[in-house]
Design an enzyme around this catalytic site. Sequence first.
Site, PDB file in Angstrom:
ATOM      1  N   PRO A  13       4.742  -3.113 -14.793  1.00  0.00           N
ATOM      2  CA  PRO A  13       4.408  -2.131 -15.820  1.00  0.00           C
ATOM      3  C   PRO A  13       4.256  -0.700 -15.312  1.00  0.00           C
ATOM      4  CG  PRO A  13       2.531  -3.547 -15.350  1.00  0.00           C
ATOM      5  CD  PRO A  13       3.711  -4.163 -14.666  1.00  0.00           C
ATOM      6  N   ASN A  14       4.734   0.196 -16.132  1.00  0.00           N
ATOM      7  CA  ASN A  14       4.617   1.652 -15.941  1.00  0.00           C
ATOM      8  C   ASN A  14       5.554   2.216 -14.874  1.00  0.00           C
ATOM      9  OD1 ASN A  14       2.457   1.901 -17.894  1.00  0.00           O
ATOM     10  ND2 ASN A  14       1.175   0.900 -16.382  1.00  0.00           N
ATOM     11  N   ARG A  21       5.162  10.071 -14.049  1.00  0.00           N
ATOM     12  CA  ARG A  21       3.827   9.498 -13.927  1.00  0.00           C
ATOM     13  C   ARG A  21       3.193   9.889 -12.578  1.00  0.00           C
ATOM     14  NH1 ARG A  21       3.177   3.269 -11.968  1.00  0.00           N
ATOM     15  NH2 ARG A  21       0.957   3.126 -12.371  1.00  0.00           N
ATOM     16  N   TYR A  26       3.366   8.872  -6.942  1.00  0.00           N
ATOM     17  CA  TYR A  26       4.592   8.067  -7.014  1.00  0.00           C
ATOM     18  C   TYR A  26       5.886   8.856  -6.814  1.00  0.00           C
ATOM     19  CZ  TYR A  26       1.293   4.649  -8.826  1.00  0.00           C
ATOM     20  OH  TYR A  26       0.230   3.799  -8.963  1.00  0.00           O
ATOM     21  N   ASN A  77       7.663  -5.442  -7.018  1.00  0.00           N
ATOM     22  CA  ASN A  77       6.542  -4.511  -7.148  1.00  0.00           C
ATOM     23  C   ASN A  77       5.878  -4.862  -8.477  1.00  0.00           C
ATOM     24  OD1 ASN A  77       4.703  -2.503  -7.500  1.00  0.00           O
ATOM     25  ND2 ASN A  77       6.078  -0.819  -6.965  1.00  0.00           N
ATOM     26  N   ALA A  80       0.505  -2.905 -11.695  1.00  0.00           N
ATOM     27  CA  ALA A  80      -0.894  -3.277 -11.973  1.00  0.00           C
ATOM     28  C   ALA A  80      -1.108  -4.795 -12.004  1.00  0.00           C
ATOM     29  CB  ALA A  80      -1.336  -2.658 -13.290  1.00  0.00           C
ATOM     30  N   GLU A 101       6.622  -8.284  -1.159  1.00  0.00           N
ATOM     31  CA  GLU A 101       5.816  -7.493  -2.104  1.00  0.00           C
ATOM     32  C   GLU A 101       5.916  -6.029  -1.686  1.00  0.00           C
ATOM     33  OE1 GLU A 101       1.673  -8.562  -1.925  1.00  0.00           O
ATOM     34  OE2 GLU A 101       1.040  -6.863  -3.169  1.00  0.00           O
ATOM     35  N   HIS A 103       4.870  -1.840  -2.657  1.00  0.00           N
ATOM     36  CA  HIS A 103       4.159  -0.820  -3.434  1.00  0.00           C
ATOM     37  C   HIS A 103       4.587   0.550  -2.933  1.00  0.00           C
ATOM     38  CE1 HIS A 103       1.651  -3.878  -5.150  1.00  0.00           C
ATOM     39  NE2 HIS A 103       1.534  -4.395  -3.928  1.00  0.00           N
ATOM     40  N   ARG A 110      -6.592   3.736  -1.961  1.00  0.00           N
ATOM     41  CA  ARG A 110      -6.893   4.209  -3.317  1.00  0.00           C
ATOM     42  C   ARG A 110      -8.176   3.545  -3.838  1.00  0.00           C
ATOM     43  NH1 ARG A 110      -1.516   3.797  -6.717  1.00  0.00           N
ATOM     44  NH2 ARG A 110      -2.792   5.069  -8.127  1.00  0.00           N
TER      45      ARG A 110
HETATM   46  C1  DQA Z   1       1.836   0.290  -7.410  1.00  0.00           C
HETATM   47  C2  DQA Z   1       0.347   0.295  -7.075  1.00  0.00           C
HETATM   48  C3  DQA Z   1      -0.457  -0.364  -8.177  1.00  0.00           C
HETATM   49  O1  DQA Z   1      -1.839  -0.358  -7.848  1.00  0.00           O
HETATM   50  C4  DQA Z   1      -0.275   0.386  -9.474  1.00  0.00           C
HETATM   51  O2  DQA Z   1      -0.953  -0.278 -10.516  1.00  0.00           O
HETATM   52  C5  DQA Z   1       1.145   0.620  -9.818  1.00  0.00           C
HETATM   53  C6  DQA Z   1       2.109   0.891  -8.769  1.00  0.00           C
HETATM   54  C7  DQA Z   1       2.675   1.066  -6.372  1.00  0.00           C
HETATM   55  O3  DQA Z   1       3.894   0.904  -6.379  1.00  0.00           O
HETATM   56  O4  DQA Z   1       2.116   1.837  -5.597  1.00  0.00           O
HETATM   57  O5  DQA Z   1       1.490   0.692 -10.994  1.00  0.00           O
HETATM   58  O6  DQA Z   1       2.295  -1.056  -7.389  1.00  0.00           O
END
Ligand code: DQA
Length: 150
Positions: A13-14, A21, A26, A77, A80, A101, A103, A110
């Site tokens: 998501p997002n 964003r 990011y 990835n 959240a 995995e 990120h 964070r």
């Molecule tokens: C994320 C880190 C997560 O904590 C966050 O909720 C994201 C992006 C990252 O790519 O740094 O949406 O996975």
Amino acid sequence: MKKKFNILLLNGPNLNLLGTREKNIYGKISFTSLIKKLIKFSKKLDINLIHLQSNAEHILVEKIHTSKDKIDYIIINPAAFTHTSISLRDALLAVNIPFIEIHISNIYSRENFRAHSWISDISSGIICGLGIDGYKWALKTVVKRLSISQ
Ligand code: DQA
């Protein structure tokens, strides 16, 4: 003939909002540009890259289910969902496909809640905090690992 590896890239998501964003965290590159870059890079590596971004947990879970016996490696990835989703963990365990995995940000520098992932301990590796370059490192690593195991 050499087998072409099928790699599934999943983004949670997002992440579709990349480039707009929280740019300080990011980066400025849009999600569409990122995917274009990764498709180009996959062609260089001679692999099939299948990708899916979804804001819905069940869609990611279902994609993992249908990957069984089709996908050689997953790069995920979960965004959240990393910090909340036992169903993603169970889906990854169920299909038994190795996965990395990833990120974009360093989840350990964070908020405290980001430091826990429900999938890290069952992953074959974790990349975090390298920005979007991490995706290329993940692809390179996957190709190396699959080539060795062939
Ligand atoms: C994320 C880190 C997560 O904590 C966050 O909720 C994201 C992006 C990252 O790519 O740094 O949406 O996975």
